[in-house]
Design a protein around this motif. Structure first.
Motif, mmCIF file in Angstrom:
data_model
loop_
_atom_site.group_PDB
_atom_site.id
_atom_site.type_symbol
_atom_site.label_atom_id
_atom_site.label_comp_id
_atom_site.label_asym_id
_atom_site.label_seq_id
_atom_site.Cartn_x
_atom_site.Cartn_y
_atom_site.Cartn_z
ATOM 1 N N MET A 176 -5.590 -0.353 2.784
ATOM 2 C CA MET A 176 -5.482 0.894 2.348
ATOM 3 C C MET A 176 -5.800 1.890 3.032
ATOM 4 S SD MET A 176 -3.777 0.665 -0.740
ATOM 5 C CE MET A 176 -4.224 2.467 -1.344
ATOM 6 N N THR A 189 1.163 4.209 -3.026
ATOM 7 C CA THR A 189 0.950 5.594 -2.729
ATOM 8 C C THR A 189 2.283 6.448 -3.328
ATOM 9 O OG1 THR A 189 1.398 5.384 -0.626
ATOM 10 C CG2 THR A 189 -0.896 5.337 -1.278
ATOM 11 N N LEU A 249 -3.574 -6.854 -2.249
ATOM 12 C CA LEU A 249 -3.927 -5.500 -2.962
ATOM 13 C C LEU A 249 -3.984 -5.574 -4.473
ATOM 14 C CD1 LEU A 249 -3.610 -4.529 0.042
ATOM 15 C CD2 LEU A 249 -2.870 -2.430 -0.972
ATOM 16 N N HIS A 276 -7.726 -6.334 -5.511
ATOM 17 C CA HIS A 276 -7.772 -4.935 -4.962
ATOM 18 C C HIS A 276 -9.051 -4.508 -4.136
ATOM 19 C CE1 HIS A 276 -9.304 -3.860 -8.805
ATOM 20 N NE2 HIS A 276 -9.490 -2.708 -8.280
ATOM 21 N N ALA A 301 0.953 -1.220 -0.003
ATOM 22 C CA ALA A 301 -0.289 0.176 -0.077
ATOM 23 C C ALA A 301 0.972 1.128 -0.028
ATOM 24 C CB ALA A 301 -1.181 -0.005 1.130
#
Length: 258
Positions: free
Chosen positions: A241, A29, A228, A232, A25
């Motif tokens: 997340m 990002t 994920l 997801h 995660a």
């Protein structure tokens, strides 16, 4: 680089699942992320699709042989996420390190000048031996996965005592960034009771996001993928997340801006 140990001396609490998915995660990002597999079982390595035969350098080499960290890094299928995998050799590391003077600070020394990554997660074994001690000595902070079951609080109190001892003897900067409730089952009233007790005891230290019991989370490692990536949209992936967002919000401002 901020270093976060993921530890709980109780096995089966979702520690490795948390390590794999929170690291994924963070990479998703935009963080340059490193995961160090410090568990001799090597489940985090397997869960990220690194077959045992392809782990030519490992966390054993980093700790015991003092190989350069650059030699031990392996890429993963996740952009922005690298791993230092574990092998069976690591099971003998605790015995080999007993006679070494800096045995608790080997990992800290190895990571000291590393700037290739912005954040590092260490997946610790389910014990409070020398491997976990190395992780806690090297870490800036600790993330504790806590299973929503009856004995959870008792094990947590032992871990908190260990953290206090590490702060006093080895690593005064060590803090706890949060407690992540895992294996949460809303159909079970005991789960709610444990979660309420933990929140009453530790307050804001407990993350708001809870990780549910989820079949897709269990299936993903057998495919060598984080949940994920495997699915997801499943409840477990969405929870991780959300947990990553909370984690980022708790990091020091200077780290977030780095």
């Amino acid at each position: 680089m901020i270093t976060i140990a993921i530890a709980n001396q109780k096995g089966g609490v979702g520690k490795t699942t948390t390590a794999i998915n929170i690291a994924t995660a963070m990479a998703a990002t935009g963080w340059k992320t490193l995961l160090i597999d410090l568990d001799p079982q090597g489940n985090a390595s397997t869960g990220l699709g690194i077959p045992s035969g392809e782990r030519s350098f490992s966390s054993y080499d980093l700790l015991v042989e003092q190989s350069p960290i650059a030699d031990c890094l392996q890429g993963t299928s996740i952009p922005g996420l690298d791993i230092i995998p574990a092998t069976q050799d690591l099971s003998g590391a605790e015995v080999e390190l007993v006679s070494v003077n800096d045995r608790a600070a080997r990992l800290d020394g190895a990571l000291g000048n590393h700037t290739q990554h912005e954040i590092c997660f260490i997946d610790c074994p389910p014990s409070l031996g020398l491997l976990t001690l190395n992780a806690l000595t090297a870490a800036d902070t600790l993330l504790v996965p806590l299973q929503c079951e009856f004995f959870a609080l008792e094990g947590l109190s032992q871990l908190l005592q260990t953290v206090e001892q590490v702060q006093q003897r080895f690593n005064s900067r060590l803090g706890i960034i949060g407690i992540a409730l895992t294996m949460f089952d809303r159909r079970n009233r005991l789960t709610d009771q444990v979660a309420d007790d933990v929140r009453d005891c530790l307050g804001e230290l407990v993350f708001n996001s809870v990780i549910p019991r989820n079949v897709r989370l269990s299936e993903a490692p057998s495919h060598g993928l984080p949940a994920l990536v495997y699915d997801h949209a499943c409840a477990g992936s969405r929870a991780y997340m959300a947990l990553a967002s909370e984690l980022i919000a708790r990091l020091p401002e200077k780290r977030k801006a780095a």
